[in-house]
Write a protein that holds these residues in place. Structure first.
Motif, PDB file in Angstrom:
ATOM      1  N   UNK A 477       0.847  -1.194   0.000  1.00  0.00           N
ATOM      2  CA  UNK A 477       0.000   0.000   0.000  1.00  0.00           C
ATOM      3  C   UNK A 477       0.877   1.237   0.000  1.00  0.00           C
ATOM      4  N   UNK A 478       0.636   2.122  -0.980  1.00  0.00           N
ATOM      5  CA  UNK A 478       1.321   3.412  -1.045  1.00  0.00           C
ATOM      6  C   UNK A 478       0.280   4.496  -0.797  1.00  0.00           C
ATOM      7  N   UNK A 537      -6.398  -7.372   1.870  1.00  0.00           N
ATOM      8  CA  UNK A 537      -5.325  -7.973   2.661  1.00  0.00           C
ATOM      9  C   UNK A 537      -4.039  -7.190   2.388  1.00  0.00           C
ATOM     10  N   UNK A 538      -3.764  -6.201   3.225  1.00  0.00           N
ATOM     11  CA  UNK A 538      -2.624  -5.318   3.041  1.00  0.00           C
ATOM     12  C   UNK A 538      -1.459  -5.804   3.897  1.00  0.00           C
ATOM     13  N   UNK A 539      -0.295  -5.877   3.296  1.00  0.00           N
ATOM     14  CA  UNK A 539       0.929  -6.312   3.967  1.00  0.00           C
ATOM     15  C   UNK A 539       1.557  -5.107   4.670  1.00  0.00           C
ATOM     16  N   UNK A 540       1.583  -5.115   6.008  1.00  0.00           N
ATOM     17  CA  UNK A 540       2.124  -3.979   6.744  1.00  0.00           C
ATOM     18  C   UNK A 540       3.600  -3.765   6.450  1.00  0.00           C
ATOM     19  N   UNK A 541       4.324  -4.827   6.100  1.00  0.00           N
ATOM     20  CA  UNK A 541       5.753  -4.683   5.817  1.00  0.00           C
ATOM     21  C   UNK A 541       6.010  -4.043   4.458  1.00  0.00           C
ATOM     22  N   UNK A 566       2.480   0.757   9.141  1.00  0.00           N
ATOM     23  CA  UNK A 566       3.349   1.098   8.021  1.00  0.00           C
ATOM     24  C   UNK A 566       4.802   0.854   8.388  1.00  0.00           C
ATOM     25  N   UNK A 567       5.611   0.652   7.349  1.00  0.00           N
ATOM     26  CA  UNK A 567       7.017   0.312   7.556  1.00  0.00           C
ATOM     27  C   UNK A 567       7.956   1.308   6.893  1.00  0.00           C
ATOM     28  N   UNK A 647      10.216  -5.593   2.650  1.00  0.00           N
ATOM     29  CA  UNK A 647       9.982  -6.688   3.598  1.00  0.00           C
ATOM     30  C   UNK A 647      11.194  -7.607   3.736  1.00  0.00           C
ATOM     31  N   UNK A 648      12.350  -7.123   3.331  1.00  0.00           N
ATOM     32  CA  UNK A 648      13.570  -7.925   3.438  1.00  0.00           C
ATOM     33  C   UNK A 648      13.927  -8.188   4.894  1.00  0.00           C
TER      34      UNK A 648
END
Length: 649
Positions: A477-478, A537-541, A566-567, A647-648
């Motif tokens: 997500x941006x 389904x949003x990836x927080x990373x 957010x990351x 997300x590394x």
């Protein structure tokens, strides 16, 4: 009157007013006004106007002229308390108008950054009037509360009348009132109907402990005062020139619901007071200084009232055993530096940690980790998901080798890996995410562009969801934050193109004023992000905020306060607003920051000390040159590639 009004007393007065004749009601109104005036007169000689001269404005430039705030005398020999809010510009000079009208120089003696207060000193031959304080134990919700300020008048204080709404707010630091509180009376006293000081008015927030936290509630009926009796217990320390700072324990708790979740330890900061005392992961804090801890909120109340240097007795449950630890809170922790193995995991596999990509010249590459390896153990931690591995690496002891057990085909291999620091530059591009083979498009997933404005908010917004959302297990997500100077519309199509390629949703939000973002709108951005997360389904990373100018400042502010959703944060030709509390870099709350700075931009000089501060705090900070103040397709592609590696591990 020997006791403050109770709620019952107020109800009785109201009943009398409702049943009284017009003449009786008028007499009661006059009596009320006289009582309030008498209370104000009793303390007025202890309220002073303060002028601050010079200092720094947003971005680091000098201030011309003077600004004003209020102070409250707390010692007959010239000590004055005020709100830290009035001094965030770091003034070069301070003038105080004394009760008799004489202006004298003041100097800063010490700060209380736990409660956003500041102690000043003036030299005077006159013995100053010190007001009487009322103990918090005597306060009751519903009793009169009168807020005084001299920000805009030297002679007579401004008066705002309300009630005490609550006695232990902002994690026990403050009394809450519905009187109108604003810069007009910050630093002034909140008094009761007897003219006794309840506390010193200052903006406070349970979410933002910075000097400007809570400012967004000014004149809203939500105001706070730090009890004067609490401050008096620490006044001698402040008089000696010793700053009072929040007491830090050095832990992260498991779960996100502070009202319902127990205080279970998820991570212990290396060399922190908690670790030195022997606190371990999975311990559950159940008490401190004789007070029970059943929920995380109770721990926050206890720590919210404590200062660095205070020693607390903690009761801890470890398995079936109960232990006691005496821990002295610290004023700072050794900065946490996030370890980097150099791998990306397969996002399509949620119940195992399978390596999808190994970056060149990294610890993982040197140790022999390969794409396709299934990581099953990190030191003593059994790895059964990407998140398990992420937490194990993040919380392990730094600067030492670690054992990594991998399944490679049918063979189990043990590797030794010594993580390095996170890279402070964009990594080489990796393959865009793809859905697992044979996966069919899910029905009911709405894609494309749509209006996203919330009915209860003035901010306009729109959402774009790529077609890939129908097959990918999760999306990035941006969040794009434009303003009058940094317009999103010319960039929108380029962003949509990259969103389709890299599998992320786009949320564009405009400020309510359509010109500049304001600090209170942090909550609006969070609300809209939550709404997207409710539907996809949003990836927080792989969730980031991106903005330019005031939108860039908002991207950073939201990131500091909302690391649970957010990351990353990208600021284009923008920096951190003055007075912002920068939280510690934490093992389980990651935030990576990118500054995109056009060549020859004036912000280059002002950003340098901010970036140095962030780097000293061990945040991962990437500085990159933008092609201009408006992002080009090349800039947008670079940010999208960065997001695809965020997300590394």
């Amino acid at each position: 009157m020997s006791k403050p009004f109770s709620i019952l007393s107020c109800l009785l007065v109201l009943g009398i007013l409702l049943t009284a004749s017009p003449g009786q009601a008028q007499q009661l109104n006059i009596a009320e006004q006289e009582a309030i005036q008498a209370a104000v007169d009793r303390v007025a000689a202890s309220v002073v106007q303060i002028e601050t001269v010079g200092g720094l404005i947003e971005g680091g430039g000098p201030i011309e002229g003077a600004s004003r705030t209020t102070g409250t005398i707390v010692s007959p020999d010239g000590f004055i308390l005020s709100s830290l809010y009035g001094f965030i510009q770091e003034p070069s000079g301070i003038l105080v108008t004394m009760p008799g009208g004489k202006r004298v120089a003041g100097k800063i003696i010490a700060k209380d950054t736990q409660r956003n207060l500041i102690l000043l000193k003036v030299e005077t031959d006159a013995e100053l009037a010190v007001p009487e304080a009322v103990a918090r134990a005597e306060l009751q919700p519903g009793q009169w509360a009168i807020a005084l300020g001299k920000t805009f008048a030297k002679d007579l204080p401004s008066v705002s009348v309300g009630i005490v709404s609550a006695t232990h707010r902002v994690w026990g630091k403050a009394v809450q009132t519905d009187a109108k509180i604003s810069p007009n009376n910050y630093g002034g006293p909140l008094i009761d109907i007897q003219g006794r000081v309840i506390g010193i008015l200052t903006p406070l927030s349970p979410q933002d402990p910075g000097a400007t936290g809570g400012f967004e509630w000014y004149d809203s009926g939500i105001g706070f005062a730090v009890p004067l009796t609490d401050i008096q217990q620490r006044l001698d320390t402040l008089k000696e020139g010793e700053d009072l700072k929040p007491g830090l324990l050095g832990i992260n708790l498991k779960g996100n619901d502070i009202v319902a979740d127990p205080a279970e330890i998820a991570a212990v900061r290396y060399n922190s007071p908690a670790q030195v005392a022997g606190i371990q992961e999975k311990d559950v804090l159940i008490g401190a200084n004789g007070r029970p801890i059943v929920r995380q909120a109770q721990l926050k109340h206890i720590l919210g009232e404590a200062y660095a240097g205070d020693t607390l007795e903690f009761k801890v449950k470890r398995g079936e055993e109960e232990l006691t630890f005496s821990i002295t809170l610290a004023d700072e922790l050794i900065p946490y530096e996030r370890p980097f193995l150099g791998i990306l995991l397969d996002r399509n596999i949620l119940d195992a940690a399978v390596v999808n990509h190994v970056f060149d010249d990294t610890a993982a590459k040197t140790s022999g980790v390969q794409a396709g390896d299934k990581i099953v153990k990190y030191d003593d931690t059994e790895v059964d998901s990407p998140q398990t591995l992420r937490e194990a690496v993040a919380t392990a002891e730094p600067d030492v080798p670690h054992k990594l057990v991998v399944l490679r085909g049918e063979d189990k291999t043990t590797l030794e890996v010594t993580p390095t620091s996170m890279p402070n530059e964009f990594l080489a591009a990796v393959a865009a995410p793809t859905a697992p083979e044979g996966v069919e498009a899910r029905e009911g997933v709405v894609t494309g562009e749509s209006d996203f404005q919330l009915a209860e908010e003035k901010n306009s917004a729109k959402l774009f969801v790529p077609e890939a959302a129908k097959k990918l297990p999760s999306l990035g997500l941006v969040v794009l934050l434009g303003d009058a100077e940094f317009k999103i519309e010319p960039q929108w199509d380029a962003w949509k193109k990259q969103a389709e390629t890299f599998g992320y949703a786009l949320l564009e939000i405009q400020p309510a004023s359509e010109s500049r973002w304001t600090r209170p709108e942090i909550s609006v951005v969070r609300k809209m992000i939550d709404r997207v997360r409710d539907n996809y389904n949003i990836d927080v990373t792989r969730t980031v905020t991106v903005g330019g100018k005031s939108g860039g400042a908002m991207a950073l502010l939201h990131g500091f306060e909302n690391r649970d959703v957010q990351t990353g944060a990208v600021a284009i030709e923008a920096g951190i607003p003055r007075g912002t509390n920068i939280p510690d870099n934490e093992p389980l709350e990651r935030l990576e920051i990118v500054f995109l700075i056009p060549k020859d931009s004036e912000t280059t000089v002002t950003l340098k000390p901010q970036i140095e501060t962030l780097e000293k705090m061990k945040f991962t900070v990437i500085r990159s040159e933008a092609t201009g103040s408006k992002l080009s397709e090349t800039d947008i592609e670079a940010v999208s590639n960065w997001l695809n590696t965020l997300d590394r591990i």
